[in-house]
Design an enzyme around this catalytic site. Sequence first.
Site, PDB file in Angstrom:
ATOM      1  N   HIS A 100      -3.639  -5.157   1.024  1.00 38.65           N
ATOM      2  CA  HIS A 100      -3.036  -5.558   2.301  1.00 38.65           C
ATOM      3  C   HIS A 100      -3.075  -7.081   2.450  1.00 38.65           C
ATOM      4  O   HIS A 100      -4.110  -7.644   2.820  1.00 38.65           O
ATOM      5  CB  HIS A 100      -3.779  -4.906   3.467  1.00 38.65           C
ATOM      6  CG  HIS A 100      -3.506  -3.444   3.609  1.00 38.65           C
ATOM      7  ND1 HIS A 100      -2.479  -2.954   4.391  1.00 38.65           N
ATOM      8  CD2 HIS A 100      -4.115  -2.364   3.053  1.00 38.65           C
ATOM      9  CE1 HIS A 100      -2.471  -1.628   4.314  1.00 38.65           C
ATOM     10  NE2 HIS A 100      -3.448  -1.244   3.506  1.00 38.65           N
TER      11      HIS A 100
ATOM     12  N   GLU B 222      -1.716  -8.782   4.754  1.00 39.48           N
ATOM     13  CA  GLU B 222      -1.610  -9.173   6.162  1.00 39.48           C
ATOM     14  C   GLU B 222      -2.954  -9.353   6.850  1.00 39.48           C
ATOM     15  O   GLU B 222      -3.026  -9.995   7.911  1.00 39.48           O
ATOM     16  CB  GLU B 222      -0.762  -8.154   6.933  1.00 39.48           C
ATOM     17  CG  GLU B 222      -1.374  -6.780   7.120  1.00 39.48           C
ATOM     18  CD  GLU B 222      -1.077  -5.810   5.989  1.00 39.48           C
ATOM     19  OE1 GLU B 222      -1.020  -4.595   6.243  1.00 39.48           O
ATOM     20  OE2 GLU B 222      -0.912  -6.272   4.838  1.00 39.48           O
TER      21      GLU B 222
ATOM     22  N   CYS C 289       0.838  -1.207   0.000  1.00 37.27           N
ATOM     23  CA  CYS C 289       0.000   0.000   0.000  1.00 37.27           C
ATOM     24  C   CYS C 289       0.881   1.268   0.000  1.00 37.27           C
ATOM     25  O   CYS C 289       1.533   1.550  -0.988  1.00 37.27           O
ATOM     26  CB  CYS C 289      -0.974  -0.025   1.171  1.00 37.27           C
ATOM     27  SG  CYS C 289      -2.362   1.127   0.962  1.00 37.27           S
TER      28      CYS C 289
ATOM     29  N   SER D 241       2.033 -12.306  38.749  1.00 35.24           N
ATOM     30  CA  SER D 241       0.625 -11.898  38.815  1.00 35.24           C
ATOM     31  C   SER D 241      -0.312 -13.086  38.806  1.00 35.24           C
ATOM     32  O   SER D 241      -1.481 -12.965  39.165  1.00 35.24           O
ATOM     33  CB  SER D 241       0.292 -10.995  37.623  1.00 35.24           C
ATOM     34  OG  SER D 241       0.317 -11.747  36.421  1.00 35.24           O
ATOM     35  N   GLY D 242       0.198 -14.237  38.373  1.00 36.48           N
ATOM     36  CA  GLY D 242      -0.659 -15.398  38.194  1.00 36.48           C
ATOM     37  C   GLY D 242      -1.144 -15.539  36.768  1.00 36.48           C
ATOM     38  O   GLY D 242      -1.756 -16.540  36.403  1.00 36.48           O
ATOM     39  N   GLY D 243      -0.856 -14.530  35.922  1.00 36.40           N
ATOM     40  CA  GLY D 243      -1.231 -14.588  34.516  1.00 36.40           C
ATOM     41  C   GLY D 243      -0.229 -15.385  33.700  1.00 36.40           C
ATOM     42  O   GLY D 243       0.832 -15.786  34.190  1.00 36.40           O
ATOM     43  N   VAL D 244      -0.554 -15.590  32.430  1.00 39.46           N
ATOM     44  CA  VAL D 244       0.283 -16.412  31.558  1.00 39.46           C
ATOM     45  C   VAL D 244       1.654 -15.776  31.340  1.00 39.46           C
ATOM     46  O   VAL D 244       2.683 -16.453  31.410  1.00 39.46           O
ATOM     47  CB  VAL D 244      -0.419 -16.646  30.201  1.00 39.46           C
ATOM     48  CG1 VAL D 244       0.507 -17.380  29.239  1.00 39.46           C
ATOM     49  CG2 VAL D 244      -1.700 -17.447  30.402  1.00 39.46           C
ATOM     50  N   ASP D 245       1.706 -14.459  31.097  1.00 41.78           N
ATOM     51  CA  ASP D 245       2.968 -13.808  30.739  1.00 41.78           C
ATOM     52  C   ASP D 245       4.002 -13.904  31.857  1.00 41.78           C
ATOM     53  O   ASP D 245       5.128 -14.357  31.640  1.00 41.78           O
ATOM     54  CB  ASP D 245       2.725 -12.341  30.374  1.00 41.78           C
ATOM     55  CG  ASP D 245       1.756 -12.178  29.221  1.00 41.78           C
ATOM     56  OD1 ASP D 245       1.560 -13.149  28.472  1.00 41.78           O
ATOM     57  OD2 ASP D 245       1.188 -11.084  29.076  1.00 41.78           O
ATOM     58  N   SER D 246       3.650 -13.462  33.048  1.00 42.77           N
ATOM     59  CA  SER D 246       4.624 -13.484  34.142  1.00 42.77           C
ATOM     60  C   SER D 246       4.969 -14.913  34.536  1.00 42.77           C
ATOM     61  O   SER D 246       6.099 -15.202  34.939  1.00 42.77           O
ATOM     62  CB  SER D 246       4.105 -12.705  35.355  1.00 42.77           C
ATOM     63  OG  SER D 246       2.969 -13.324  35.932  1.00 42.77           O
ATOM     64  N   SER D 247       4.021 -15.836  34.387  1.00 42.57           N
ATOM     65  CA  SER D 247       4.282 -17.234  34.745  1.00 42.57           C
ATOM     66  C   SER D 247       5.271 -17.876  33.781  1.00 42.57           C
ATOM     67  O   SER D 247       6.208 -18.566  34.201  1.00 42.57           O
ATOM     68  CB  SER D 247       2.969 -18.027  34.762  1.00 42.57           C
ATOM     69  OG  SER D 247       2.083 -17.519  35.737  1.00 42.57           O
TER      70      SER D 247
END
Length: 525
Positions: A176, A178, A86, A230-236
Amino acid sequence: MTQIAHPDSILIIDFGSQVTQLIARRIREAGVYCEIHPFQNAAEAFEKLQPKGVIFSGGPASVTAEGSPRAPQAVFDSKVPILGICYGQQTLCTQLGGVVEGGHAAEFGRADIDIKKASPLFEGFWEQGKSYPVWMSHGDRVTKLPEGFEVIATSENAPFAIAADEKRHYYTTMFHPEVVHTPDGGKLLSNFVHKIVGLKSDWTMAAYRAEMIRKIREQVGTGRVLCALSGGVDSSVAAILIHEAIGDQLTCVYVDHGLMRLGESEQVVGMFRDHYNIPLVHVDAADLFLGELSGVSDPEVKRKTIGRLFIEVFEAEAAKIAADGKGAPKFLAQGTLYPDVIESVSFSGGPSVTIKSHHNVGGLPERMNMQLVEPLRELFKDEVRALGRELGLPESFIGRHPFPGPGLAIRCPGAITREKLDILRKADAIYLDEIRKAGLYDTIWQAFAVLLPVQTVGVMGDYRTYDFVCALRAVTSVDGMTADFYPYDMNFLGRAATRIINEVRGINRVVYDVTSKPPGTIEWE
């Protein structure tokens, strides 16, 4: 800063498109590492990354306007393959001697392109002489191609829907590839990186895991690392990867603010202590948080209060750990993801309106004078989940729906009390249980209950009730930026509502939220 060298990579130069991240997602899905950098620092990024190919993104500017963005000359001088999308097509053609004009018929939305000539860009799925649907979004268009370019495909309002100089490996599309609305767009981008640039699919989470473990050990040495869990996926996932690299040099701190879902804190503590044997400090700070939040009804004040208290509690625990005789931790682990990195060096560099304050540990590094360990900073969310699987986390944990940092505080509009939180926890648990029983949990992006600050009259048996209203929310989404409400059948909603009213004392009415994002947000506060 924990980063890996990538000898075989793609540089995406961002000219301000709202869907630039989708380009990176498609390239990563093809097994190739890529990075996004705004056009302002593209020359520096190109020199540092030494990519094997470059993609120019779309953007809102007009190439015909004075001072409009351009790609660095070094990219052309290097003779690496280029794909312009584009606006990327327009600036590439302009910089190589072509002509772009405004004022012609624009194309926004679906269009059909006619393939005039075969090309390695779409080898294997598009054929010469046939038409295929794509997604257009342009006002200007190329009216004269640079020397060496030829027409590959056309559309009704884009005579150069695909144009290329195949000798120099320069390819351009007016559409586009994508976005999901271009059905074969992912294949086209895969062909560019594999067949034209010549890269292999060697970007895997197994390789990333091994290399990141090496980098963490190199960065940390014998030092100690703190991780705010935090108990979330990222920090775990970040914590488990770091622990695999340095073992007991890592200490996790889990601040329980009393705003988690039913049984969630126990699950997190049990998994880290018992299953992974990771040193974990569990701080029960529910009284502190709920005391400070007593009587607070403004959602922004709630978020900022929770963020401030989190930092204060974490700092106090860090001081205790530093005084244990094993040496003060010099490193702080964070679950920063690649979208966070991209947004911190945005294309415009200008201010944006804050819809909601984000509760995170962003204030900790400066306050604590610690070096950051960010093992996920090169990954998108779906890649973090894939890395979690590679590390052996249970699917029930990896596939959990997103949960906000402020927890149930923002799912309980108005002032919160322990009684309201207990009611909400039970209703939410029943709702999610019904979703799992129906086999819908993995289909839905996010689902939760909200306890409204509204009471209504009801009848249970021979008695009048005056209890709270519970709202149920469920949305489908790809990335959380936009979302549609999930179209449950009425039988499901009836079952969930009946169970909640029968089993949760304090609720006598259940409603379903059918608002999409936009105009609404996913969370209620």
